[in-house]
Design an enzyme around this catalytic site. Structure first.
Site, PDB file in Angstrom:
ATOM      1  N   GLU A   1       0.815  -1.220   0.000  1.00 37.56           N
ATOM      2  CA  GLU A   1       0.000   0.000   0.000  1.00 37.56           C
ATOM      3  C   GLU A   1       0.850   1.273   0.000  1.00 37.56           C
ATOM      4  O   GLU A   1       0.814   2.083   0.931  1.00 37.56           O
ATOM      5  CB  GLU A   1      -0.968   0.002   1.184  1.00 37.56           C
ATOM      6  CG  GLU A   1      -1.987  -1.122   1.119  1.00 37.56           C
ATOM      7  CD  GLU A   1      -2.891  -1.201   2.344  1.00 37.56           C
ATOM      8  OE1 GLU A   1      -3.903  -1.918   2.266  1.00 37.56           O
ATOM      9  OE2 GLU A   1      -2.593  -0.551   3.371  1.00 37.56           O
TER      10      GLU A   1
ATOM     11  N   GLU B   1      -6.882  -7.559  -1.033  1.00 38.27           N
ATOM     12  CA  GLU B   1      -7.340  -7.450   0.356  1.00 38.27           C
ATOM     13  C   GLU B   1      -8.744  -6.883   0.390  1.00 38.27           C
ATOM     14  O   GLU B   1      -9.062  -5.938  -0.339  1.00 38.27           O
ATOM     15  CB  GLU B   1      -6.455  -6.489   1.174  1.00 38.27           C
ATOM     16  CG  GLU B   1      -5.085  -6.981   1.541  1.00 38.27           C
ATOM     17  CD  GLU B   1      -4.370  -5.965   2.440  1.00 38.27           C
ATOM     18  OE1 GLU B   1      -5.065  -5.211   3.172  1.00 38.27           O
ATOM     19  OE2 GLU B   1      -3.136  -5.907   2.400  1.00 38.27           O
TER      20      GLU B   1
END
Length: 673
Positions: free
Chosen positions: A153, A312
């Site tokens: 991320e 995710e």
């Protein structure tokens, strides 16, 4: 050239982040047994493991990772192996405290979280490359390896650092971008407020200033910070390609507009082998499934329309919002399959086993604290079976009906200080336009402002403040060749340096819209304006109004009150074989639907009146066949029309005419050839 799909997977990916280092080794056997019971075929491994893999500088310990990879491989579970470069160890920061990032206000962040990285730090870059190369050499040809996962991320929680390392790096970046300091002065308009620079050495990062800092400098610094993170990704990616040919390399994006705002995913999408995304529902009172659809459509668009992977999401509640409700029964599967409908070749979660310690111990997981005698576990097993039955969907592409033009750099520019109204929010406009298209049951591709738009009968452009000459030409060509365009206010205003285009607004969009804007007239807090049509119909706008002058466009709606009373509010311009609409005030999604009714008629898009609100019907097509996904986000059973006979893959039933769609359910029909 690496493949673009996880190596060795025959069907859709199912699994999640696995953090075995949080558990005694005797738990691993149980984990793997339960993974097989649930149908897990892929896990992400090693994301936060740097301190274990390199417990002190230059000393590596891979024994535990060898054992868990071997155990997973023995049971047929493939690996998405991470480089752990999002979380350097404590010893690294003790040796290199200047690798911790500095805020714009001058505060140096401390060790103890994650993602606390100065991406310009030479020490960080060297250490990240070293651990990446060690992993690549050891596991690059391992038979369990399906995918490389770099970092985690990017941009969360820190993207821009303002330290001295960054100051030096920023000057180098400016030199490569502009060549001369005079070109920087021109681009930044430094004649204003006496900010002219005599050399690159005089330039600092745009740290906190007594009043507003130069907006062009701020915009370039955002570009620099994004490019610096991307440089680090590319360095790791190239090491992995060298030692692990044929295995795709990715990093997990966060394209949902409300979750990550510092990354230009158009640029990043060109660098990864496979686009992957993390998505979490934002429980702020809005319809969460609309944001989910938007994030999935945006991710697919960043992937150029190719299949991507949801790397995710959550089985139930998260832990980082002010209030974190559980998902309703059936919602986990519905969310997961809605992503698959919009192009994901699987559904992965954070995380496999719910943590007992640390900041995310209340974040839901596939195997919750309650264990296997729980609703979440039973739903996980059911979802694994459902995805297993959809294997032939893999590799097909989602078909879109319309496009929404979006640009992260324009968004960055709009959010800087001293704009005409703090109530105007470009992301809100994108959300609202998307919601209006969603409620018309249109599947949406997102498009860069300079992308080829010729395949779309309808294109909407919400709040494209920053638009260069190439964008103006692109949109004009699109309309002249028969397209239908809808543009919202405060678009086409500045160039890539945040300099206002010469002449009247809206700059590069004047010709395609057939009008000029003499003046913006933002509305006061809570103030509204009425709009009237020739037939007496009324709409209401807020936040913004403008003094619009038609230059070939026809007036369709007029301001009935406010400072612009009697002037055009919404216009329509016929140009070549197409039509361009302009909306000069903020309308909610219901009012926008009125405008989109007319624009869709221009575009030849028939209304989909047979579908109730909050029912999604999305189509994937390719060599594997044609698949129609129907998703019911309501509490009421319904039926949806089918374009052809087919087989419903989740129940095995034949389907024809109208497909029964129970409340809260998903149905996937493989249409007959």
């Amino acid at each position: 050239m690496p493949d673009t799909a996880p190596e060795g997977l025959e069907g859709l990916a199912f699994g999640g982040d696995y953090n075995p280092e949080q558990w005694p080794e005797e738990v691993w056997q149980e984990d793997v047994r339960l993974m097989r019971e649930a149908g897990v075929n892929l896990v992400s491994l090693g994301i936060f493991s740097w301190a274990l893999l390199e417990p002190e500088p230059g000393r590596y310990d891979f024994d535990w990772l060898d054992r868990i990879i071997g155990l997973l491989h023995e049971h047929g579970i493939r690996i998405d192996l991470a480089t752990p470069t999002v979380a350097p160890p404590a010893w690294f920061y003790r040796a290199h405290p200047d690798a911790l990032p500095v805020s714009r206000e001058g505060t140096r962040y401390a060790f103890g979280s994650r993602g606390a990285i100065c991406h310009s730090s030479p020490a960080y870059r060297a250490a990240a490359a070293a651990i990446t190369e060690q992993l690549a050499r050891r596991y690059g040809s391992h038979p369990a390896l399906a995918l490389w996962h770099v970092h985690n991320e990017y941009g969360v929680p820190v993207s821009a650092c303002y330290c001295e390392n960054c100051a030096v790096h920023f000057r180098r970046w400016l030199g490569a971008t502009y060549s001369t300091v005079d070109a920087v002065n021109e681009a930044w308009g430094t004649a204003f407020w006496g900010q002219r620079y005599g050399s690159f050495d005089e330039i600092e990062p745009p740290r906190a200033t007594p009043t507003v800092c130069n907006p062009a400098q701020r915009l370039d610094y955002a570009r620099f910070a994004d490019a610096t993170m991307r440089e680090n990704f590319v360095r790791e990616r190239d090491l992995l390609h060298r030692h692990s040919p044929g295995i795709p390399v990715t990093t997990n994006f966060m394209t949902a507009l409300s979750q990550c705002d510092s990354v230009d995913y158009w640029a990043w999408g060109r660098e990864v082998d496979l686009v992957t995304n993390d998505h979490y529902l934002i429980t702020d009172g809005r319809r969460t499934h609309v944001n989910l659809a938007m994030a999935a459509d945006l991710t697919r668009s960043v992937a150029g329309g190719a299949p991507w992977l949801l790397l995710e999401h959550s089985t139930s509640g998260v832990n980082w919002q002010p209030r974190n409700p559980a998902k309703a029964p059936g919602q986990m599967a519905r969310n997961s399959l809605a992503h698959v409908a919009r192009g994901s070749d699987g559904a992965m979660f954070f995380q496999w086993r719910q943590s007992r310690r640390g900041a995310e111990k209340f974040h839901s997981s596939m195997l919750p604290h309650a264990g296997t005698d729980s609703r979440v576990w039973r739903e996980v097993v059911g979802l694994g079976a459902a995805l297993g039955g959809l294997a032939t969907v893999r590799g097909t592409r989602t078909a879109a009906d319309a496009a929404l033009v979006w640009d992260w750099q324009s968004w960055w520019a709009q959010r800087l200080e001293w704009r005409p109204s703090e109530d105007h929010d470009a992301r809100e406009r994108a959300d609202t336009f998307y919601e209006a298209l969603y409620d018309r049951h249109l599947t949406v591709d997102f498009a860069h402002p300079e992308a080829d738009l010729s395949g779309y009968p309808l294109v909407v452009v919400p709040a494209l403040y920053l638009a260069g000459e190439a964008t103006g030409r692109n949109l004009r060509t699109y309309v002249e060749n028969g397209g239908t365009l809808v543009v919202s206010y405060f678009s086409g205003i500045v160039d890539q340096h945040d300099a206002v285009h010469p002449g009247a607004h809206p700059g590069v969009l004047r010709e395609v819209l057939g009008l000029t804007v003499e003046e913006f007239s933002p509305l006061g807090e809570g103030e509204r304006v009425r709009l009237t049509a020739a037939d007496g119909a009324e709409l209401t706008g807020d936040v913004w109004s403008e003094f619009v002058v038609p230059r070939g466009a026809e007036t369709v709606w007029t301001y009935a009150d406010g400072l612009a009373a009697g002037r055009p509010a919404i216009t329509r311009h016929r140009l070549g074989r197409g039509t361009a609409w302009y909306v000069s005030t903020r309308l909610d999604s219901g009012a926008l639907d009125t405008i989109l009714d007319a624009a869709a008629e221009d575009a030849g898009i028939a209304p989909r009146t047979g579908l109730p609100r909050d029912i999604e019907v999305v189509r994937r097509t390719g060599e594997g066949g044609d698949y129609l996904f129907a998703v019911n986000h309501t509490g009421t059973d319904t039926k949806v029309p089918l374009p052809a006979h087919g087989t419903e893959l989740l129940t095995g039933e034949r389907a024809a005419g109208r497909l029964g769609l129970p409340a809260g359910a998903v149905r996937v029909v493989k249409l007959d050839d």
